[in-house]
Enzyme design. Sequence first.
Site, PDB file in Angstrom:
ATOM      1  N   LYS A   9       0.828  -1.206   0.000  1.00 12.13           N
ATOM      2  CA  LYS A   9       0.000   0.000   0.000  1.00 12.13           C
ATOM      3  C   LYS A   9       0.868   1.264   0.000  1.00 12.13           C
ATOM      4  CE  LYS A   9      -3.969  -2.277   2.232  1.00 12.13           C
ATOM      5  NZ  LYS A   9      -4.962  -2.215   3.347  1.00 12.13           N
ATOM      6  N   TYR A  49     -12.481  -2.727  -3.482  1.00 15.04           N
ATOM      7  CA  TYR A  49     -13.010  -2.711  -2.111  1.00 15.04           C
ATOM      8  C   TYR A  49     -14.541  -2.619  -2.086  1.00 15.04           C
ATOM      9  CZ  TYR A  49      -8.375  -2.409   0.064  1.00 15.04           C
ATOM     10  OH  TYR A  49      -7.095  -2.678   0.516  1.00 15.04           O
ATOM     11  N   ASN A 112      -2.034   0.133   6.984  1.00 12.53           N
ATOM     12  CA  ASN A 112      -1.565  -1.187   7.428  1.00 12.53           C
ATOM     13  C   ASN A 112      -0.742  -1.922   6.374  1.00 12.53           C
ATOM     14  OD1 ASN A 112      -3.593  -1.818   5.699  1.00 12.53           O
ATOM     15  ND2 ASN A 112      -4.754  -3.089   7.121  1.00 12.53           N
ATOM     16  N   HIS A 115      -2.073  -5.430   1.359  1.00 18.82           N
ATOM     17  CA  HIS A 115      -3.317  -6.169   1.083  1.00 18.82           C
ATOM     18  C   HIS A 115      -2.947  -7.551   0.565  1.00 18.82           C
ATOM     19  CE1 HIS A 115      -7.185  -7.331  -0.646  1.00 18.82           C
ATOM     20  NE2 HIS A 115      -6.479  -7.759  -1.684  1.00 18.82           N
ATOM     21  N   GLU A 126      -9.077 -10.513  -8.146  1.00 15.93           N
ATOM     22  CA  GLU A 126      -8.165  -9.385  -7.924  1.00 15.93           C
ATOM     23  C   GLU A 126      -6.986  -9.410  -8.898  1.00 15.93           C
ATOM     24  OE1 GLU A 126      -7.331  -9.645  -3.727  1.00 15.93           O
ATOM     25  OE2 GLU A 126      -9.370  -9.035  -3.184  1.00 15.93           O
TER      26      GLU A 126
HETATM   27  P1  IDP Z   1      -7.781  -7.059   5.588  1.00 15.37           P
HETATM   28  O1  IDP Z   1      -7.004  -6.086   4.748  1.00 15.37           O
HETATM   29  O2  IDP Z   1      -6.972  -7.555   6.740  1.00 15.37           O
HETATM   30  O3  IDP Z   1      -8.424  -8.165   4.781  1.00 15.37           O
HETATM   31  P2  IDP Z   1     -10.437  -5.882   5.789  1.00 15.37           P
HETATM   32  O4  IDP Z   1     -11.338  -6.036   6.957  1.00 15.37           O
HETATM   33  O5  IDP Z   1     -10.802  -6.633   4.545  1.00 15.37           O
HETATM   34  O6  IDP Z   1      -8.965  -6.229   6.272  1.00 15.37           O
HETATM   35  O7  IDP Z   1     -10.382  -4.327   5.462  1.00 15.37           O
HETATM   36  C1  IDP Z   1      -9.784  -3.864   4.265  1.00 15.37           C
HETATM   37  C2  IDP Z   1      -8.901  -2.687   4.589  1.00 15.37           C
HETATM   38  O8  IDP Z   1      -9.715  -1.617   5.074  1.00 15.37           O
HETATM   39  C3  IDP Z   1      -7.881  -2.916   5.700  1.00 15.37           C
HETATM   40  O9  IDP Z   1      -6.702  -3.538   5.247  1.00 15.37           O
HETATM   41  C4  IDP Z   1      -7.648  -1.501   6.194  1.00 15.37           C
HETATM   42  O10 IDP Z   1      -6.758  -0.808   5.321  1.00 15.37           O
HETATM   43  C5  IDP Z   1      -9.021  -0.883   6.066  1.00 15.37           C
HETATM   44  N1  IDP Z   1      -9.768  -0.965   7.321  1.00 15.37           N
HETATM   45  C6  IDP Z   1     -10.473  -2.015   7.789  1.00 15.37           C
HETATM   46  N2  IDP Z   1     -11.063  -1.743   8.963  1.00 15.37           N
HETATM   47  C7  IDP Z   1     -10.736  -0.463   9.244  1.00 15.37           C
HETATM   48  C8  IDP Z   1     -11.050   0.423  10.323  1.00 15.37           C
HETATM   49  O11 IDP Z   1     -11.761   0.075  11.282  1.00 15.37           O
HETATM   50  N3  IDP Z   1     -10.509   1.666  10.259  1.00 15.37           N
HETATM   51  C9  IDP Z   1      -9.717   2.082   9.234  1.00 15.37           C
HETATM   52  N4  IDP Z   1      -9.425   1.300   8.185  1.00 15.37           N
HETATM   53  C10 IDP Z   1      -9.904   0.040   8.190  1.00 15.37           C
END
Ligand code: IDP
Length: 156
Positions: A9, A49, A112, A115, A126
């Site tokens: 990212k 997304y 984070n 992905h 994807e």
């Molecule tokens: P993942 O990436 O671990 O699969 P997902 O729940 O699919 O997690 O969420 C997709 C992305 O959305 C996350 O990687 C993160 O960047 C963002 N995200 C998810 N939950 C939150 C939140 O509560 N606050 C801010 N960003 C979030």
Amino acid sequence: METTLIILKPDAVQRGLMGKIITRFEDKGLAIVGMKMMTISQELAGTHYADHKGKPFYDGLVGFMTSSPVCVLAIRGVGAIAIARSMMGATFGSKADAGTIRGDFGVSNSFNLIHGSDSPEAAQKEIGLFFGEGDIQNLDRAIEGWVYDMSGGDPE
Ligand code: IDP
Ligand code: MG
């Protein structure tokens, strides 16, 4: 063999962590069969997304993912989807275990770093979104027989 879609990212690219993260996948024995840098469009971020549309973090997520270039990878191996997910760690950097990518390199819950596809269906979709047909290599690794036990015919 599975192929999974990994996105380093914008925070990973900006922080100069691409090499360290890619090295983890290479060190594990997974094969990199596609890689490119790109800037994700609003439209592509929305498609990628789509499942999160309507969630409170959705607009911020799309803004973040389109804010600066990313590095997109196709990574192949037996069980590559689950292996890559476990190497990434839990979604929030603040909660991800030490030893995982998110646990070792970040503290943020939205920035984070990475992905990874979460199922074979998601991976196929994807990879199609981010790569064209000729972008995925048929990599015949000379080292394959030392990464996997091939004595039974299939990689173990
Ligand atoms: P993942 O990436 O671990 O699969 P997902 O729940 O699919 O997690 O969420 C997709 C992305 O959305 C996350 O990687 C993160 O960047 C963002 N995200 C998810 N939950 C939150 C939140 O509560 N606050 C801010 N960003 C979030
Ligand atoms: Mg997810």
